[in-house]
Scaffold this motif. Structure first.
Motif, PDB file in Angstrom:
ATOM      1  N   GLN A  38      48.192  56.329  45.207  1.00  0.00           N
ATOM      2  CA  GLN A  38      47.807  56.825  46.480  1.00  0.00           C
ATOM      3  C   GLN A  38      46.521  56.706  46.768  1.00  0.00           C
ATOM      4  O   GLN A  38      45.601  57.202  47.749  1.00  0.00           O
ATOM      5  CB  GLN A  38      48.217  58.110  46.922  1.00  0.00           C
ATOM      6  N   GLU A  39      45.807  55.507  46.119  1.00  0.00           N
ATOM      7  CA  GLU A  39      44.390  55.172  46.542  1.00  0.00           C
ATOM      8  C   GLU A  39      44.306  53.718  46.455  1.00  0.00           C
ATOM      9  O   GLU A  39      44.786  53.009  45.728  1.00  0.00           O
ATOM     10  CB  GLU A  39      43.488  55.873  45.684  1.00  0.00           C
ATOM     11  N   ARG A  40      43.431  53.048  47.352  1.00  0.00           N
ATOM     12  CA  ARG A  40      43.386  51.702  47.364  1.00  0.00           C
ATOM     13  C   ARG A  40      42.397  51.327  46.151  1.00  0.00           C
ATOM     14  O   ARG A  40      41.496  51.605  45.553  1.00  0.00           O
ATOM     15  CB  ARG A  40      42.559  51.307  48.522  1.00  0.00           C
ATOM     16  N   TYR A  41      42.871  49.925  45.611  1.00  0.00           N
ATOM     17  CA  TYR A  41      42.103  49.457  44.535  1.00  0.00           C
ATOM     18  C   TYR A  41      40.774  48.831  45.117  1.00  0.00           C
ATOM     19  O   TYR A  41      40.742  48.452  46.096  1.00  0.00           O
ATOM     20  CB  TYR A  41      42.926  48.651  43.694  1.00  0.00           C
ATOM     21  N   PRO A  42      39.746  48.672  44.315  1.00  0.00           N
ATOM     22  CA  PRO A  42      38.597  48.004  44.755  1.00  0.00           C
ATOM     23  C   PRO A  42      38.629  46.721  44.854  1.00  0.00           C
ATOM     24  O   PRO A  42      37.494  45.881  44.260  1.00  0.00           O
ATOM     25  CB  PRO A  42      37.470  48.784  43.713  1.00  0.00           C
ATOM     26  N   ALA A  43      39.343  46.033  45.533  1.00  0.00           N
ATOM     27  CA  ALA A  43      39.263  44.656  45.801  1.00  0.00           C
ATOM     28  C   ALA A  43      40.398  44.301  46.955  1.00  0.00           C
ATOM     29  O   ALA A  43      41.079  45.193  47.436  1.00  0.00           O
ATOM     30  CB  ALA A  43      39.702  43.981  44.638  1.00  0.00           C
ATOM     31  N   ARG A  44      40.070  43.405  47.570  1.00  0.00           N
ATOM     32  CA  ARG A  44      41.027  42.994  48.786  1.00  0.00           C
ATOM     33  C   ARG A  44      42.307  42.107  48.199  1.00  0.00           C
ATOM     34  O   ARG A  44      41.710  41.264  47.507  1.00  0.00           O
ATOM     35  CB  ARG A  44      40.113  42.176  49.719  1.00  0.00           C
ATOM     36  N   ARG A  45      43.417  42.382  48.513  1.00  0.00           N
ATOM     37  CA  ARG A  45      44.548  41.834  48.083  1.00  0.00           C
ATOM     38  C   ARG A  45      44.512  40.162  48.111  1.00  0.00           C
ATOM     39  O   ARG A  45      44.819  39.446  47.142  1.00  0.00           O
ATOM     40  CB  ARG A  45      45.906  42.348  48.796  1.00  0.00           C
ATOM     41  N   HIS A  46      44.219  39.785  49.483  1.00  0.00           N
ATOM     42  CA  HIS A  46      44.186  38.236  49.565  1.00  0.00           C
ATOM     43  C   HIS A  46      42.889  37.714  48.655  1.00  0.00           C
ATOM     44  O   HIS A  46      43.300  36.375  48.414  1.00  0.00           O
ATOM     45  CB  HIS A  46      43.781  37.955  51.066  1.00  0.00           C
ATOM     46  N   GLU A  47      41.935  38.350  48.231  1.00  0.00           N
ATOM     47  CA  GLU A  47      41.182  37.618  47.417  1.00  0.00           C
ATOM     48  C   GLU A  47      41.605  37.651  46.099  1.00  0.00           C
ATOM     49  O   GLU A  47      41.278  36.454  45.171  1.00  0.00           O
ATOM     50  CB  GLU A  47      39.610  38.500  47.418  1.00  0.00           C
ATOM     51  N   LEU A  48      42.297  38.687  45.577  1.00  0.00           N
ATOM     52  CA  LEU A  48      43.016  38.746  44.206  1.00  0.00           C
ATOM     53  C   LEU A  48      43.879  37.422  44.344  1.00  0.00           C
ATOM     54  O   LEU A  48      43.931  36.779  43.084  1.00  0.00           O
ATOM     55  CB  LEU A  48      43.692  40.131  44.033  1.00  0.00           C
ATOM     56  N   LEU A  49      44.760  37.284  45.117  1.00  0.00           N
ATOM     57  CA  LEU A  49      45.652  36.362  45.186  1.00  0.00           C
ATOM     58  C   LEU A  49      44.991  35.005  45.260  1.00  0.00           C
ATOM     59  O   LEU A  49      45.562  34.001  44.782  1.00  0.00           O
ATOM     60  CB  LEU A  49      46.507  36.536  46.608  1.00  0.00           C
ATOM     61  N   LYS A  50      43.904  34.770  46.071  1.00  0.00           N
ATOM     62  CA  LYS A  50      43.013  33.436  46.067  1.00  0.00           C
ATOM     63  C   LYS A  50      42.592  33.101  44.680  1.00  0.00           C
ATOM     64  O   LYS A  50      42.802  32.013  43.931  1.00  0.00           O
ATOM     65  CB  LYS A  50      42.085  33.609  47.065  1.00  0.00           C
ATOM     66  N   THR A  51      41.942  34.250  43.885  1.00  0.00           N
ATOM     67  CA  THR A  51      41.574  33.866  42.776  1.00  0.00           C
ATOM     68  C   THR A  51      42.551  33.585  41.568  1.00  0.00           C
ATOM     69  O   THR A  51      42.422  32.659  40.701  1.00  0.00           O
ATOM     70  CB  THR A  51      40.585  35.296  42.017  1.00  0.00           C
ATOM     71  N   TRP A  52      43.739  34.376  41.556  1.00  0.00           N
ATOM     72  CA  TRP A  52      44.888  34.365  40.834  1.00  0.00           C
ATOM     73  C   TRP A  52      45.426  32.851  40.789  1.00  0.00           C
ATOM     74  O   TRP A  52      45.878  32.022  40.090  1.00  0.00           O
ATOM     75  CB  TRP A  52      45.883  35.129  41.045  1.00  0.00           C
ATOM     76  N   ARG A  53      45.598  32.408  42.225  1.00  0.00           N
ATOM     77  CA  ARG A  53      46.014  30.900  42.548  1.00  0.00           C
ATOM     78  C   ARG A  53      45.258  29.839  41.871  1.00  0.00           C
ATOM     79  O   ARG A  53      45.592  28.964  41.167  1.00  0.00           O
ATOM     80  CB  ARG A  53      46.318  31.007  44.095  1.00  0.00           C
ATOM     81  N   ALA A  54      43.876  30.044  41.886  1.00  0.00           N
ATOM     82  CA  ALA A  54      43.073  29.129  41.337  1.00  0.00           C
ATOM     83  C   ALA A  54      42.980  29.051  40.006  1.00  0.00           C
ATOM     84  O   ALA A  54      42.827  27.929  39.230  1.00  0.00           O
ATOM     85  CB  ALA A  54      41.605  29.297  41.939  1.00  0.00           C
ATOM     86  N   GLU A  55      43.260  30.314  39.198  1.00  0.00           N
ATOM     87  CA  GLU A  55      43.063  30.318  37.882  1.00  0.00           C
ATOM     88  C   GLU A  55      44.361  29.768  37.474  1.00  0.00           C
ATOM     89  O   GLU A  55      44.413  29.070  36.066  1.00  0.00           O
ATOM     90  CB  GLU A  55      43.059  31.992  37.391  1.00  0.00           C
ATOM     91  N   HIS A  56      45.577  29.780  38.142  1.00  0.00           N
ATOM     92  CA  HIS A  56      46.801  29.153  37.433  1.00  0.00           C
ATOM     93  C   HIS A  56      47.200  28.011  37.970  1.00  0.00           C
ATOM     94  O   HIS A  56      48.339  27.444  37.943  1.00  0.00           O
ATOM     95  CB  HIS A  56      47.903  30.286  37.729  1.00  0.00           C
ATOM     96  N   ASN A  57      46.151  27.416  39.039  1.00  0.00           N
ATOM     97  CA  ASN A  57      46.671  26.252  39.732  1.00  0.00           C
ATOM     98  C   ASN A  57      47.832  26.259  40.490  1.00  0.00           C
ATOM     99  O   ASN A  57      48.656  25.415  40.279  1.00  0.00           O
ATOM    100  CB  ASN A  57      46.703  25.056  38.733  1.00  0.00           C
TER     101      ASN A  57
END
Length: 231
Positions: A207-226
């Motif tokens: 019940q607390e937001r994680y210290p990052a923005r979801r779309h930024e995590l998704l963007k970094t993950w996409r780049a990391e995994h091509n």
């Protein structure tokens, strides 16, 4: 096709893009020339349609604009029904209920009542031997944690059966036949990790937001995994 019909198709096509789309791509999608696209965009702008962009950069339909209801083609209707029926097999009761409601709203919002046509669609998603995995109780809490960008505490067992306690930042959930795969940032490993939902023994939103923005995590993950944006 009449010019009016083509203008509606152009706006409907643009509604499908979140970012500016070029006239060349729209022309290819609609089967017309780029010159026709430019001319139609000028016409729509003159009629007050909320279009933004410019030649060479791309165009987009501003958010909040609603088109009048259009009839669905046979392929479009079958795609909607098949997709909703597949969602109803994924073990998340809330999502299954939402899929049924969405179809009902679509049927009611069109000039022609489509309920009979939807019922007659002969494309089905059978219940296979993987039904038990699909009904996993942790699909919904994981999905909601992703939606609200909440940290998630999990009791997890790896492929060898070794248990561990994890706190993760969930940002994506992939639905495969019989398996659900969570992509998240793991605070224990300080890296992106993937977790099979059927191996989660317990899951609870903190019940607390994680210290990052979801779309930024998704963007970094996409780049990391091509992984492309269209995947």
């Amino acid at each position: 096709m009449s010019r009016t019909g083509r203008l509606f198709m152009l706006m409907d096509a643009m509604r499908g893009y979140r970012r500016p789309v070029t006239a060349a791509r729209l022309a290819e999608q609609l089967g017309v020339s780029e010159r026709t696209i430019y001319r139609d965009i000028q016409t729509l702008t003159g009629l007050g349609a909320p279009l933004a962009g410019e030649a060479g950069v791309g165009y987009m339909l501003k958010p909040g604009f609603f088109l009048p209801p259009l009839m669905f083609g046979a392929d479009e209707l079958e795609a909607l029904v098949l997709g909703a029926r597949w969602v109803r097999r994924q073990g998340d009761e809330a999502l299954a209920h939402a899929a049924s409601n969405a179809l009902a709203k679509i049927a009611a919002a069109t000039p022609k009542d489509l309920r009979d046509d939807m019922a007659d669609t002969s494309l089905w998603v059978p219940i296979g031997p993987d039904r038990q995995a699909a009904s996993d109780i942790h699909v919904r809490p994981v999905r909601e944690a992703i939606r609200y960008q909440h940290r998630l505490r999990m009791a997890y067992c790896d492929e060898q059966g070794a248990p561990s306690e994890r706190v993760v930042w969930p940002f994506a959930l992939a639905f495969f036949e019989g398996k659900r795969l969570l992509a998240a940032w793991c605070e224990l490993r300080l890296a992106f990790r993937h977790f099979r939902i059927d191996r989660i023994a317990a899951a609870e939103s903190m019940q607390e937001r994680y210290p990052a923005r979801r779309h930024e995590l998704l963007k970094t993950w996409r780049a990391e995994h091509n992984i492309s944006d269209d995947s």
